[in-house]
Design an enzyme around this catalytic site. Structure first.
Site, PDB file in Angstrom:
ATOM      1  N   SER A 177      22.144 -28.303  -8.840  1.00 16.16           N
ATOM      2  CA  SER A 177      23.184 -27.681  -8.018  1.00 16.16           C
ATOM      3  C   SER A 177      22.674 -26.543  -7.139  1.00 16.16           C
ATOM      4  O   SER A 177      23.364 -25.549  -6.943  1.00 16.16           O
ATOM      5  CB  SER A 177      24.358 -27.223  -8.893  1.00 16.16           C
ATOM      6  N   GLY A 224      24.190 -31.972 -10.529  1.00 14.93           N
ATOM      7  CA  GLY A 224      25.354 -32.630  -9.938  1.00 14.93           C
ATOM      8  C   GLY A 224      26.677 -32.142 -10.496  1.00 14.93           C
ATOM      9  O   GLY A 224      27.719 -32.753 -10.286  1.00 14.93           O
ATOM     10  N   HIS A 267      12.786 -37.969 -14.078  1.00 13.79           N
ATOM     11  CA  HIS A 267      14.071 -37.346 -13.770  1.00 13.79           C
ATOM     12  C   HIS A 267      15.025 -37.571 -14.948  1.00 13.79           C
ATOM     13  O   HIS A 267      14.984 -38.624 -15.595  1.00 13.79           O
ATOM     14  CB  HIS A 267      14.660 -37.937 -12.480  1.00 13.79           C
ATOM     15  N   ASN A 270      16.006 -34.960  -3.179  1.00 12.80           N
ATOM     16  CA  ASN A 270      16.125 -36.140  -4.032  1.00 12.80           C
ATOM     17  C   ASN A 270      17.435 -36.811  -3.635  1.00 12.80           C
ATOM     18  O   ASN A 270      18.512 -36.383  -4.048  1.00 12.80           O
ATOM     19  CB  ASN A 270      16.153 -35.720  -5.510  1.00 12.80           C
ATOM     20  N   TRP A 271      17.315 -37.830  -2.807  1.00 13.38           N
ATOM     21  CA  TRP A 271      18.542 -38.491  -2.315  1.00 13.38           C
ATOM     22  C   TRP A 271      19.208 -39.323  -3.406  1.00 13.38           C
ATOM     23  O   TRP A 271      20.329 -39.791  -3.230  1.00 13.38           O
ATOM     24  CB  TRP A 271      18.199 -39.388  -1.124  1.00 13.38           C
ATOM     25  N   GLY A 294      19.313 -32.261  -4.996  1.00 13.28           N
ATOM     26  CA  GLY A 294      20.019 -33.537  -5.017  1.00 13.28           C
ATOM     27  C   GLY A 294      21.142 -33.551  -3.990  1.00 13.28           C
ATOM     28  O   GLY A 294      20.926 -33.763  -2.795  1.00 13.28           O
ATOM     29  N   GLY A 295      22.355 -33.298  -4.466  1.00 13.59           N
ATOM     30  CA  GLY A 295      23.546 -33.407  -3.622  1.00 13.59           C
ATOM     31  C   GLY A 295      23.417 -32.727  -2.268  1.00 13.59           C
ATOM     32  O   GLY A 295      23.760 -33.302  -1.225  1.00 13.59           O
TER      33      GLY A 295
HETATM   34  P1  PGA Z   1      21.773 -31.756  -7.743  1.00 16.87           P
HETATM   35  O1  PGA Z   1      20.612 -32.711  -8.299  1.00 16.87           O
HETATM   36  O2  PGA Z   1      21.126 -30.827  -6.746  1.00 16.87           O
HETATM   37  O3  PGA Z   1      22.766 -32.681  -7.126  1.00 16.87           O
HETATM   38  O4  PGA Z   1      22.312 -31.016  -8.920  1.00 16.87           O
HETATM   39  C1  PGA Z   1      19.315 -32.244  -8.542  1.00 16.87           C
HETATM   40  C2  PGA Z   1      18.476 -33.380  -9.054  1.00 16.87           C
HETATM   41  O5  PGA Z   1      18.958 -34.148  -9.901  1.00 16.87           O
HETATM   42  O6  PGA Z   1      17.314 -33.549  -8.643  1.00 16.87           O
END
Ligand code: PGA
Length: 249
Positions: A207, A168, A90, A9-10, A228-229
């Site tokens: 995360s 995040g 989301h 998920n960019w 995400g990140g």
């Molecule tokens: P993250 O985000 O891996 O940066 O915590 C995950 C997401 O929101 O899909």
């Protein structure tokens, strides 16, 4: 045996140049898991064209059919591009854009109706967890979706558990916490259809990093991740995908 699924998920990140570099580096063709890359709408054609060994997803779609909805993107348009997946609900959509359980359920139903695979996100905030309301919050989120979609229909996509406090923030839910919620989600779905619930892929997001992916992905009800990140670096995303394959062995 459920095949592992790892989705990037960019979020609202990327540029033509950065995406091109990512796509040149990432090659998932040898991976024994399913890979999805959810990119910002405007970059979907670039990702669809350049992604090796994976499918492309959007991060949202409209709950409406094409028409007078300025600024929105319809599922038909995503399919027209060759986009196969869409994240739905989301927590950032819920928190920053006021998407209710019902709107999210409508989006999931619309995606399924069109043949677009939804990754339906559920999860509690820190305040909700601390108040002991985790399960009640997730049940309400799931029940809204189940009011419009059957578990069998959801099999086209996946459900992602993303505790808001872990997104995040660098704070990962512990494997035991994740497994507990995933098992409860599966049990809730099983009340409607046990066979479909047993097959539905449940992803964890929040995360996930190369270093913590293995212990998460080896939990019995964790079938992959929404990243995400760590998905912004092709190398890290690839390492997480490899870990998912390893966890399935
Ligand atoms: P993250 O985000 O891996 O940066 O915590 C995950 C997401 O929101 O899909």
């Amino acid at each position: 045996m459920r095949r592992k699924l790892v989705s990037a998920n960019w979020k609202m990140n990327g540029s033509r140049a950065a995406n091109a570099a990512w796509l040149a580096e990432f090659d998932g063709r040898d991976l024994a898991c399913d890979v999805v890359v959810c990119a910002p709408y405007v970059y979907l054609p670039q990702v669809i064209e350049g992604l090796r060994g994976g499918e492309t997803g959007a991060q949202n779609l409209s709950a409406e059919a094409p028409g007078a909805f300025t600024g929105e993107i319809a599922g038909e348009m995503l399919l027209d591009l060759g986009c196969r997946w869409a994240i739905v609900g989301h927590s950032e959509r819920r928190a920053f854009y006021g998407e209710s359980n019902d709107v999210i359920a409508a989006k999931a139903a619309r995606a399924i109706g069109l043949g677009l695979r939804p990754i339906v996100c559920v999860g509690e905030t820190l305040a909700e967890r601390e108040a002991g309301r985790t399960q009640a919050v997730i049940d309400a989120q799931l029940d809204a979706v189940l009011a419009r979609c059957t578990p069998t229909q959801l099999l086209a996509g996946a459900v992602a558990y993303e505790p808001v406090w872990a997104i995040g923030t660098g704070k990962t839910a512990s494997p035991a916490q994740v497994q507990e919620v995933h098992a409860a989600i599966r049990a809730r779905l099983a009340r409607v259809n046990g066979a479909a619930a047993a097959q539905l892929r449940l992803l964890y997001g929040g995360s996930v990093k190369p270093a913590n992916a293995f212990e998460l992905f080896t939990q019995p009800d964790v079938d992959g991740g929404l990243i995400g990140g760590a998905s912004l670096q092709a190398r890290d995303f690839r390492a997480i995908c490899e870990t998912a394959c390893e966890a399935a062995r």
